[in-house]
Design a protein around this motif. Structure first.
Motif, PDB file in Angstrom:
ATOM      1  N   LEU A  15       0.801  -1.224   0.000  1.00 48.55           N
ATOM      2  CA  LEU A  15       0.000   0.000   0.000  1.00 48.55           C
ATOM      3  C   LEU A  15       0.834   1.275   0.000  1.00 48.55           C
ATOM      4  O   LEU A  15       0.335   2.334  -0.382  1.00 48.55           O
ATOM      5  CB  LEU A  15      -0.946   0.026   1.202  1.00 48.55           C
ATOM      6  CG  LEU A  15      -2.275  -0.679   1.014  1.00 48.55           C
ATOM      7  CD1 LEU A  15      -3.060  -0.687   2.322  1.00 48.55           C
ATOM      8  CD2 LEU A  15      -3.088  -0.031  -0.082  1.00 48.55           C
ATOM      9  N   ASP A  16       2.088   1.183   0.414  1.00 54.17           N
ATOM     10  CA  ASP A  16       2.921   2.381   0.415  1.00 54.17           C
ATOM     11  C   ASP A  16       3.752   2.526  -0.867  1.00 54.17           C
ATOM     12  O   ASP A  16       4.638   3.372  -0.944  1.00 54.17           O
ATOM     13  CB  ASP A  16       3.823   2.428   1.649  1.00 54.17           C
ATOM     14  CG  ASP A  16       4.757   1.236   1.759  1.00 54.17           C
ATOM     15  OD1 ASP A  16       4.644   0.295   0.943  1.00 54.17           O
ATOM     16  OD2 ASP A  16       5.606   1.242   2.671  1.00 54.17           O
ATOM     17  N   SER A  17       3.433   1.744  -1.899  1.00 53.36           N
ATOM     18  CA  SER A  17       4.130   1.896  -3.187  1.00 53.36           C
ATOM     19  C   SER A  17       3.440   2.968  -4.029  1.00 53.36           C
ATOM     20  O   SER A  17       2.306   3.370  -3.764  1.00 53.36           O
ATOM     21  CB  SER A  17       4.199   0.556  -3.925  1.00 53.36           C
ATOM     22  OG  SER A  17       2.916   0.073  -4.223  1.00 53.36           O
ATOM     23  N   GLN A  18       4.131   3.432  -5.044  1.00 51.81           N
ATOM     24  CA  GLN A  18       3.675   4.554  -5.872  1.00 51.81           C
ATOM     25  C   GLN A  18       2.442   4.211  -6.704  1.00 51.81           C
ATOM     26  O   GLN A  18       2.307   3.107  -7.219  1.00 51.81           O
ATOM     27  CB  GLN A  18       4.788   5.000  -6.816  1.00 51.81           C
ATOM     28  CG  GLN A  18       5.938   5.686  -6.119  1.00 51.81           C
ATOM     29  CD  GLN A  18       5.516   6.956  -5.429  1.00 51.81           C
ATOM     30  OE1 GLN A  18       5.631   7.048  -4.228  1.00 51.81           O
ATOM     31  NE2 GLN A  18       5.019   7.918  -6.153  1.00 51.81           N
ATOM     32  N   TYR A  43      -3.378  10.755  -5.149  1.00 44.02           N
ATOM     33  CA  TYR A  43      -2.518  10.419  -4.008  1.00 44.02           C
ATOM     34  C   TYR A  43      -1.238   9.800  -4.550  1.00 44.02           C
ATOM     35  O   TYR A  43      -1.250   9.166  -5.595  1.00 44.02           O
ATOM     36  CB  TYR A  43      -3.208   9.425  -3.064  1.00 44.02           C
ATOM     37  CG  TYR A  43      -4.481   9.992  -2.479  1.00 44.02           C
ATOM     38  CD1 TYR A  43      -4.438  10.858  -1.395  1.00 44.02           C
ATOM     39  CD2 TYR A  43      -5.718   9.680  -3.033  1.00 44.02           C
ATOM     40  CE1 TYR A  43      -5.592  11.407  -0.873  1.00 44.02           C
ATOM     41  CE2 TYR A  43      -6.883  10.229  -2.515  1.00 44.02           C
ATOM     42  CZ  TYR A  43      -6.811  11.093  -1.435  1.00 44.02           C
ATOM     43  OH  TYR A  43      -7.953  11.641  -0.928  1.00 44.02           O
ATOM     44  N   ASP A  44      -0.159   9.953  -3.818  1.00 46.10           N
ATOM     45  CA  ASP A  44       1.111   9.352  -4.229  1.00 46.10           C
ATOM     46  C   ASP A  44       1.150   7.854  -3.967  1.00 46.10           C
ATOM     47  O   ASP A  44       1.804   7.112  -4.690  1.00 46.10           O
ATOM     48  CB  ASP A  44       2.284  10.014  -3.496  1.00 46.10           C
ATOM     49  CG  ASP A  44       2.509  11.452  -3.945  1.00 46.10           C
ATOM     50  OD1 ASP A  44       2.155  11.783  -5.094  1.00 46.10           O
ATOM     51  OD2 ASP A  44       3.039  12.232  -3.144  1.00 46.10           O
ATOM     52  N   THR A  45       0.454   7.417  -2.910  1.00 42.24           N
ATOM     53  CA  THR A  45       0.443   6.006  -2.516  1.00 42.24           C
ATOM     54  C   THR A  45      -0.960   5.620  -2.060  1.00 42.24           C
ATOM     55  O   THR A  45      -1.804   6.493  -1.793  1.00 42.24           O
ATOM     56  CB  THR A  45       1.411   5.742  -1.341  1.00 42.24           C
ATOM     57  OG1 THR A  45       0.929   6.423  -0.176  1.00 42.24           O
ATOM     58  CG2 THR A  45       2.827   6.185  -1.664  1.00 42.24           C
ATOM     59  N   GLY A  46      -1.192   4.333  -1.944  1.00 44.72           N
ATOM     60  CA  GLY A  46      -2.462   3.863  -1.386  1.00 44.72           C
ATOM     61  C   GLY A  46      -2.579   4.228   0.079  1.00 44.72           C
ATOM     62  O   GLY A  46      -3.669   4.539   0.574  1.00 44.72           O
ATOM     63  N   LEU A  47      -1.469   4.235   0.784  1.00 45.07           N
ATOM     64  CA  LEU A  47      -1.461   4.590   2.197  1.00 45.07           C
ATOM     65  C   LEU A  47      -1.910   6.040   2.399  1.00 45.07           C
ATOM     66  O   LEU A  47      -2.641   6.345   3.343  1.00 45.07           O
ATOM     67  CB  LEU A  47      -0.066   4.368   2.774  1.00 45.07           C
ATOM     68  CG  LEU A  47       0.072   4.378   4.283  1.00 45.07           C
ATOM     69  CD1 LEU A  47      -0.847   3.361   4.944  1.00 45.07           C
ATOM     70  CD2 LEU A  47       1.519   4.107   4.667  1.00 45.07           C
TER      71      LEU A  47
END
Length: 91
Positions: A15-18, A43-47
């Protein structure tokens, strides 16, 4: 209450990937799909979407590539579905 759906395609299953692709669907009627005014992802990431209040409700199944097809180009496989519920009377 109306549902908003955000589909993010990430560069990996984390989830913290681009974010590499996205779609947004607004059940409130305030925006239309595919009519964004930016080439930048929301958003830049899913997180980051989680931090902003989006709820994750589905992630794609992780399937290993078939032998001999590791480098084939295909669909974006790291797909995450998020939702928000908005009061339709709010502007």
């Amino acid at each position: 209450m109306r549902q908003q759906v955000l589909v993010l395609y990430l560069s990996s299953s984390a989830l913290d990937s681009q974010v590499v692709g996205w779609s947004r669907y607004d059940g409130t009627g305030r925006t239309r799909p595919m009519t964004g005014d930016s080439d930048e992802p929301p958003y830049d990431t899913g997180l980051a979407a989680l931090y902003d209040g989006w709820r994750l409700f589905q992630a794609s199944q992780l399937l290993p590539p078939q032998a001999g097809h590791e480098y084939d180009v295909s669909f974006l496989k790291h797909e995450f579905f998020f939702e928000k519920w908005e009061d339709e009377t709010q502007a």
